[in-house]
Design an enzyme around this catalytic site. Sequence first.
Site, short mmCIF file in Angstrom:
data_model
loop_
_atom_site.label_atom_id
_atom_site.label_comp_id
_atom_site.label_asym_id
_atom_site.label_seq_id
_atom_site.Cartn_x
_atom_site.Cartn_y
_atom_site.Cartn_z
N GLY A 72 0.76 -1.24 0.00
CA GLY A 72 0.00 0.00 0.00
C GLY A 72 0.79 1.29 0.00
O GLY A 72 0.19 2.37 -0.10
N GLU A 125 4.29 -6.37 1.69
CA GLU A 125 3.86 -6.79 0.35
C GLU A 125 3.75 -5.60 -0.59
O GLU A 125 2.68 -5.31 -1.11
CB GLU A 125 2.48 -7.48 0.45
CG GLU A 125 2.42 -8.62 1.43
CD GLU A 125 0.98 -9.02 1.78
OE1 GLU A 125 0.04 -8.40 1.28
OE2 GLU A 125 0.82 -9.97 2.57
N PRO A 126 4.84 -4.90 -0.84
CA PRO A 126 4.75 -3.72 -1.70
C PRO A 126 4.63 -4.11 -3.17
O PRO A 126 5.32 -5.02 -3.65
CB PRO A 126 6.10 -3.03 -1.47
CG PRO A 126 7.03 -4.17 -1.18
CD PRO A 126 6.22 -5.18 -0.43
N ARG A 134 3.17 -1.36 -5.90
CA ARG A 134 3.37 -0.09 -6.59
C ARG A 134 4.70 0.58 -6.22
O ARG A 134 5.38 1.12 -7.08
CB ARG A 134 2.21 0.84 -6.21
CG ARG A 134 2.17 2.11 -7.02
CD ARG A 134 1.09 3.06 -6.48
NE ARG A 134 -0.11 2.40 -6.06
CZ ARG A 134 -1.24 2.34 -6.79
NH1 ARG A 134 -1.31 2.93 -7.95
NH2 ARG A 134 -2.30 1.72 -6.32
N CYS A 193 -13.08 3.05 -28.78
CA CYS A 193 -14.40 3.65 -28.98
C CYS A 193 -15.16 3.77 -27.66
O CYS A 193 -16.16 3.08 -27.43
CB CYS A 193 -15.18 2.83 -29.99
SG CYS A 193 -14.30 2.78 -31.55
N GLU A 194 -14.67 4.58 -26.78
CA GLU A 194 -15.32 4.85 -25.49
C GLU A 194 -14.94 6.26 -25.05
O GLU A 194 -13.77 6.65 -25.17
CB GLU A 194 -14.81 3.90 -24.41
CG GLU A 194 -15.02 2.45 -24.69
CD GLU A 194 -15.68 1.71 -23.53
OE1 GLU A 194 -16.18 2.36 -22.60
OE2 GLU A 194 -15.69 0.48 -23.61
N TYR A 196 0.56 -1.72 -12.26
CA TYR A 196 -0.83 -1.82 -12.69
C TYR A 196 -1.03 -1.17 -14.06
O TYR A 196 -2.09 -0.60 -14.34
CB TYR A 196 -1.77 -1.21 -11.63
CG TYR A 196 -1.52 -1.78 -10.25
CD1 TYR A 196 -1.87 -3.09 -9.95
CD2 TYR A 196 -0.91 -1.03 -9.25
CE1 TYR A 196 -1.62 -3.63 -8.70
CE2 TYR A 196 -0.65 -1.56 -7.99
CZ TYR A 196 -1.02 -2.86 -7.72
OH TYR A 196 -0.76 -3.39 -6.48
N1 LLP Z 1 -1.16 -7.08 -0.67
C1 LLP Z 1 -2.45 -7.28 -0.96
C2 LLP Z 1 -3.21 -8.27 -0.23
C3 LLP Z 1 -3.05 -6.52 -1.99
O1 LLP Z 1 -4.34 -6.71 -2.26
C4 LLP Z 1 -2.31 -5.57 -2.70
C5 LLP Z 1 -2.89 -4.78 -3.78
C6 LLP Z 1 -0.94 -5.42 -2.36
C7 LLP Z 1 -0.41 -6.17 -1.34
C8 LLP Z 1 -0.04 -4.44 -3.07
O2 LLP Z 1 -0.48 -3.14 -2.90
P1 LLP Z 1 0.43 -1.92 -3.38
O3 LLP Z 1 1.70 -1.95 -2.56
O4 LLP Z 1 0.71 -2.09 -4.82
O5 LLP Z 1 -0.38 -0.72 -3.10
N2 LLP Z 1 -4.94 -1.57 -9.66
C9 LLP Z 1 -4.92 -0.58 -8.61
C10 LLP Z 1 -4.26 -1.09 -7.35
C11 LLP Z 1 -4.87 -2.38 -6.85
C12 LLP Z 1 -4.23 -2.91 -5.61
C13 LLP Z 1 -4.74 -4.26 -5.29
N3 LLP Z 1 -4.11 -4.88 -4.15
C14 LLP Z 1 -4.24 0.69 -9.13
O6 LLP Z 1 -3.82 0.71 -10.28
O7 LLP Z 1 -4.16 1.68 -8.42
#
Ligand code: LLP
Length: 430
Positions: A239, A288-289, A291, A358-359, A387
């Site tokens: 996150g 769990e990074p 992004r 086409c959107e 993503y």
């Molecule tokens: N752990 C779990 C259980 C998750 O569901 C996620 C992301 C992560 C870790 C990694 O999160 P991050 O560090 O990347 O924030 N498609 C969306 C983001 C969806 C995130 C889904 N879960 C976007 O493009 O903003």
Amino acid sequence: MHSFRYHQGELFAENVPLQSLAEQHGTPLYVYSKATITDHFTRLDAAFGKLDHLVCYAVKANSNLAVLNTIAKLGGGFDIVSGGELYRVIKAGGNPAKCTFAGVGKTREEIVFALKQGIYCFNAESEAELHYINQVAGELGKKAPVAVRVNPNVDAKTHAKITTGKSENKFGIDFDHILAVYDRVADECPHLVIKGLQMHIGSQLTNVDPFLEAVQKVVPLVKQVKERHNIEFFSIGGGIGINYRQSLDSGPVTWWEQNAETHPLTVQAYAEAVVPHLEALGVRILCEPGRFMVGNAGTLLTKVLYEKRGSAKTFKIVDAGMNDLIRPTLYEGWHQIVPLKQPTTTDVEKVDVVGPICESGDFLAQNREIPLVKEGEYLAVLSAGAYGFTMASNYNTRPMPAEILVDGDKATVVRERQTLDDVLKGEHIA
Ligand code: LLP
């Protein structure tokens, strides 16, 4: 840090001019910087250095084999959400014993595959799932390592579609019920080994407070579960938000240094806030990074096809669409858009940068002031490493773009552009 900057009038990824990649490989084209990924992994790993910890990269953010291989070589683990992601991790040289398997809807085939590969842990999201994993493990004569995901009911204060830790979200088990679930599962499920507790409150958090609130709320629960079931790890999820506005003029600078006022969350600030609460637990800490690791490490290159001046707006019609990068339309995601040739004036023009789909929702930016660009010139959509490609589709029968990994002077095609035959593969006329 990120490795995209102007040099002698051209935008570079590390030591490679992006215009040459666009011309050679065509557009739309994803380009990633290995140095940026490495820097981000190393920085986060160091921030948790005091603790027994494992950085499990969230594969969903960018699952290209070359990206996974880079992280595997750095010693990273992986947070996977499907059998397909596990398959990729293995193909990329990752270690299944460093994989946690999250997600609310694991199928029998996926559970069997993961058990046979010997993953580190299933992060289960419901009592029904725990019973099912127990049943499948029993049938295989195996013990399944499990953690349970808690829903701490904390507001991550991010976009609604990427908020996961509120009671109304489908994820995890309610904070107030989870201890009883652990106790029941310990009694009723002989083929499970209870190994941990997991949480994840949302994505693209730009303030440390919700992380801190969640950690403070869940730490006492970890203690209780540890006393009763002797768990070995606590995963604090992913996150960490990134800065979608990058400076391209200077040498390597960190994103938080560039924009400390508007974007106070740094990996150090994050670790400094949460680590003190985790130290005394005496369990391994997983994070769990997704992004954070790859977001600023990628760009999507696109060519300006046409310009259309309407009565209300000017449109720059480019060759990348919402099928290539869906974030702007799906999450109101803001991606910086810059020309590959460094502008020689400060003149800007307010435009919509739109794709060929086409959107009406097919845009990369709306009402955006960008430097003047003409038809035939190229643009870079920045911070598209997370993503981006993983959410791309073949909508409008558009082949998936190619992907390139830059490492210093070297640019390697790490996924070829799809051909139309690739897109149609497996289809038949009845
Ligand atoms: N752990 C779990 C259980 C998750 O569901 C996620 C992301 C992560 C870790 C990694 O999160 P991050 O560090 O990347 O924030 N498609 C969306 C983001 C969806 C995130 C889904 N879960 C976007 O493009 O903003």
